[in-house]
Design an enzyme around this catalytic site. Sequence first.
Site, short mmCIF file in Angstrom:
data_model
loop_
_atom_site.label_atom_id
_atom_site.label_comp_id
_atom_site.label_asym_id
_atom_site.label_seq_id
_atom_site.Cartn_x
_atom_site.Cartn_y
_atom_site.Cartn_z
N GLY A 31 23.28 -20.36 -17.23
CA GLY A 31 24.67 -20.40 -17.92
C GLY A 31 25.43 -21.66 -17.65
CB ALA A 32 28.00 -23.32 -16.12
CG HIS A 37 21.42 -25.77 -19.69
ND1 HIS A 37 22.73 -25.95 -19.12
CD2 HIS A 37 20.72 -25.19 -18.65
CE1 HIS A 37 22.77 -25.72 -17.95
NE2 HIS A 37 21.52 -25.02 -17.57
N GLY A 147 13.31 -28.40 -17.22
CA GLY A 147 13.93 -29.74 -17.22
C GLY A 147 12.94 -30.13 -16.01
CG ASP A 150 15.91 -27.80 -11.84
OD1 ASP A 150 16.83 -28.04 -10.45
OD2 ASP A 150 16.66 -27.70 -12.76
CD GLN A 153 13.48 -23.99 -12.00
OE1 GLN A 153 14.15 -23.21 -11.00
NE2 GLN A 153 13.94 -24.47 -13.01
CG MET A 184 24.25 -34.06 -18.03
SD MET A 184 24.02 -33.88 -19.51
CE MET A 184 24.65 -35.33 -20.30
CB SER A 185 23.75 -30.60 -12.33
OG SER A 185 23.87 -29.42 -11.28
NE ARG A 187 24.31 -25.23 -6.78
CZ ARG A 187 22.93 -24.55 -7.12
NH1 ARG A 187 22.09 -25.32 -7.70
NH2 ARG A 187 23.06 -23.20 -6.92
P1 AMP Z 1 19.83 -23.79 -14.82
O1 AMP Z 1 20.60 -23.28 -15.61
O2 AMP Z 1 20.31 -24.80 -13.77
O3 AMP Z 1 18.67 -22.89 -14.07
O4 AMP Z 1 18.74 -24.62 -15.85
C1 AMP Z 1 18.03 -24.09 -16.77
C2 AMP Z 1 16.98 -25.25 -17.22
O5 AMP Z 1 17.64 -26.40 -17.40
C3 AMP Z 1 16.06 -25.52 -16.09
O6 AMP Z 1 14.67 -25.49 -16.64
C4 AMP Z 1 16.55 -26.77 -15.69
O7 AMP Z 1 15.56 -27.73 -15.02
C5 AMP Z 1 17.01 -27.32 -17.11
N1 AMP Z 1 17.82 -28.59 -16.76
C6 AMP Z 1 18.95 -28.51 -16.02
N2 AMP Z 1 19.73 -29.60 -15.72
C7 AMP Z 1 19.15 -30.40 -16.80
C8 AMP Z 1 19.09 -31.89 -17.11
N3 AMP Z 1 20.12 -32.57 -16.61
N4 AMP Z 1 18.42 -32.33 -18.13
C9 AMP Z 1 17.35 -31.49 -18.55
N5 AMP Z 1 17.05 -30.40 -18.04
C10 AMP Z 1 18.03 -29.83 -17.31
#
Ligand code: AMP
Length: 290
Positions: A31-32, A37, A147, A150, A153, A184-185, A187
Amino acid sequence: MEIIRNIKVLQNSLKTERMRGRAIGFVPTMGALHDGHMSLIRTARLENDILIASIFLNPIQFGPSEDFEKYPKDMDGDISKLRGADVDMAFLPDASAMYPEGFSTAVDVRGLSEKLCGGLRPGHFTGVATVIAKLFNIVGPERAYFGQKDYQQGLIIKKLVRDLNMDINVVLCPTRREPDGLAMSSRNLRLGADERKAAAALYMSLSFALEKIKSGILNVREVKGLIKGILSHEPLITDIEYASVYDAESLDELDEITGRAVLAAAVRIGDVRLIDNIPVEGLQNPAKKG
Ligand code: AMP
């Protein structure tokens, strides 16, 4: 877009879709949602008949002193973004449905899970692998999108799928970045204005190191010195947890860059932990240089 919270309801609707021969694509998130994403969702939309995105802030991948409580949340905004991206089903399970009383199984991708982030966040990747195995069993996708942001991961999930003979194609998508290069994150929302500016040093240090590698510096001690030189110059970066060049598959730290590798780093800015990486590939005969 259907919003589904109940696991059985989702499983039953997907069973029907599968019987109709529809290819199911899946994008798990916490989320967020940001454009990182959404880039996964856009790719998945193009490649599948039915698209499922999940939003689940997975408690078991956060350590006791980590930011589970402070993790950014925007459920209404997320739902409208998913709707706008033509997602078919948003899966939003509760923690109590995912981990009912008596839940006692853990999925451990040994080896890879203890390296890099795993060494600093004990149990983190067990939490990740466990929730992803559950989500894969619930959704049964043909393709699942993650993504490269990570990186570790991604390797762990590919290994999980291989080791457990899951018939799922794991697709890794490129990292989306802000104009100053910061990955992008979710966080990033926790950074103050000055911290946000300082955070650009993370990508800057790795991309500078990549240029140096391309120009022939293949000794990792030297490359590491360059990265740390940039990071330690930024006073708001309060800790460099790791920063070096690693084997692209095993994640072992290298002495010399001789093949596929990844530049990766994790830093703290106040109580916000940021990670980033850049693959090192396509070097011209690196083993013969330097
Ligand atoms: P998260 O919500 O942080 O668990 O991320 C969900 C998915 O989005 C994961 O597979 C992440 O690797 C991917 N993701 C997060 N940030 C990015 C980004 N800046 N660019 C591409 N994929 C991302």
